[in-house]
Scaffold this active site. Structure first.
Site, short mmCIF file in Angstrom:
data_model
loop_
_atom_site.label_atom_id
_atom_site.label_comp_id
_atom_site.label_asym_id
_atom_site.label_seq_id
_atom_site.Cartn_x
_atom_site.Cartn_y
_atom_site.Cartn_z
N ASP A 95 0.83 -1.20 0.00
CA ASP A 95 0.00 0.00 0.00
C ASP A 95 0.87 1.25 0.00
OD1 ASP A 95 -2.68 -0.86 -0.05
OD2 ASP A 95 -2.67 -1.32 2.08
N LEU A 96 1.87 1.26 0.86
CA LEU A 96 2.70 2.45 1.01
C LEU A 96 3.51 2.74 -0.25
CD1 LEU A 96 3.91 1.91 4.69
CD2 LEU A 96 2.08 3.40 3.88
#
Length: 421
Positions: A195-196
């Site tokens: 996600d990051l």
């Protein structure tokens, strides 16, 4: 699902004052149709850089992360919808609650999009098209718009409409196959790393598209897939495989490219020692009282040490185990050998180096006054990052719809009565 209360450290430094020079993205307007982590991580970075970010949330419910603890508690000790995860990913935004599954709500979003430079979403492929809120539909209304769509698998291919989560993507993209001990099961990273990384790639893409538009006047669409970003961050494991060097496996804490580079037990815990070159290895041997180890032909170079890890460990493991952590770290630091502790979160924020960098801070909050935050790693000499506060759900609905779309109080009341906002 309430968790433990979040507390504010009164000694934490406040957010930086507003910079005198315009921020890098000052004047850029972003319509944020994202939730959870990947999209919000992108739009938070854009807000840090000075963009005005309108976060569109569902009335009464908001971003899903508002229900994922631990939570900020109110003055009566009751959990609010301000969770640690929401606060961590939504700094500096304005919250506007609109139910855009309703035609009137979708119309509001379309009108707001026409007032913006960038629209970012992370819905499943096709999820917004039926509402007329996908990038192509919005760019038909405003061709110079930049539309960035974050999805699990992109907008073409067999899995285009499939939902994706970080955990699933860590497995599918190969990251988990190289994480964990050699004799144990595959392991995910503690943080949602795919996600990051996806959020950061989206930030880069949006800034690149803004630069392109500045030069040409052209908007464009960005198709950013979590799968793509997640496979890319396999780095040399992926490239090495494509070069024909086989399938990489799990090596635990060992660096497959360098030795010694591992976690070692000391008398009072564990220590990371990462000797990246021959000079550092000789210095390590000197500190440990065995300079002769560096003369062993089996250990004379990094490739040889990688090939002869068993010989290396037979010497280093018992020698390092006799040291106290603080004494060993001081000696290795003096000798120029990279080494460090494995710190828990309380130790991280008590670390003098972390404190010197001012990473713990507080930012404004409409309900609590201030809330804890971690400073952005972006540090500019002329245009400091703007650390705004995370919004309370719907905090800016009335002001944005009035100021941006010219709605009067009667119109706002009617939309509220119809449960559109």
């Amino acid at each position: 699902m309430p968790g433990q209360p979040m507390t504010v450290d009164p000694s934490a430094p406040p957010a930086q004052p507003a910079p005198s020079a315009p921020a890098i993205l000052d004047g850029v307007r972003v319509l944020d149709l994202t939730r959870i982590v990947a999209g919000p991580w992108c739009t938070q970075t854009l807000a840090d850089l000075g963009a005005t970010v309108l976060k569109i949330e569902r009335p009464k419910a908001g971003d899903d992360t508002r229900r994922m603890g631990p939570f900020l508690h109110d003055e009566h000790g009751r959990p609010t919808d301000d969770s640690a995860l929401f606060i961590a990913c939504n700094r500096g935004k304005q919250s506007v609650t609109i139910d855009f599954s309703r035609p009137a709500g979708a119309d509001l979003v379309r009108r707001l999009a026409q007032q913006c430079d960038v629209v970012i979403d992370n819905f499943k492929s096709g999820g917004l098209k039926k509402l007329g809120l996908d990038g192509d539909s919005l760019r038909a209304l405003k061709p110079e718009l930049i539309a960035c769509s974050i999805s699990g698998y992109g907008h073409d291919g067999d899995a285009a409409g499939r939902a994706a989560y970080d955990f699933i993507m860590q497995g599918r993209a190969g990251l988990m196959s190289t994480c964990g001990m050699p004799d144990g099961p595959p392991t995910r990273t503690g943080m949602p790393i795919t996600d990051l990384f996806t959020g950061l790639y989206a930030t880069i893409a949006v800034i690149g598209a803004l630069l392109h538009r500045q030069r040409t006047g052209e908007g464009q669409s960005i198709d950013l897939a979590m799968l793509d970003a997640s496979v890319v961050v396999n780095l040399h494991f992926a490239t090495g495989y494509l070069m024909g060097h086989g399938v990489p496996g799990r090596m635990g804490n060992r660096n497959p490219l360098a030795a010694p580079s591992d976690v070692y037990r000391v008398r009072d815990g564990h220590c990371i020692v990462a000797s990246g070159n021959d000079g550092q290895f000789r210095a390590l041997c000197q500190v440990l009282g065995h300079p002769e180890w560096a003369e062993d032909p089996r250990l004379a170079s990094n490739p040889l040490r990688v090939a002869n890890r068993a010989v290396l460990d037979d010497r280093l493991v018992p020698a390092i185990a006799t040291w106290k952590l603080s004494t060993l770290l001081a000696a290795l630091d003096e000798a120029g050998v990279p080494a460090g502790p494995i710190q828990s979160m309380d130790q991280v924020f008590a670390d003098p180096l972390v404190q010197q960098r001012g990473l713990a801070m507080t930012v404004p909050h409409a309900r609590a006054g201030t809330v804890p935050a971690v400073r952005s790693p972006l540090r500019f000499s002329a245009t400091p990052v703007q650390h705004g506060g995370p919004p309370v759900l719907g905090q800016h609905t009335a002001s944005v719809l009035a100021d941006w779309l010219g709605l009067d109080q009667a119109a706002l009341d009617a939309l509220h009565a119809a449960r559109v906002i």
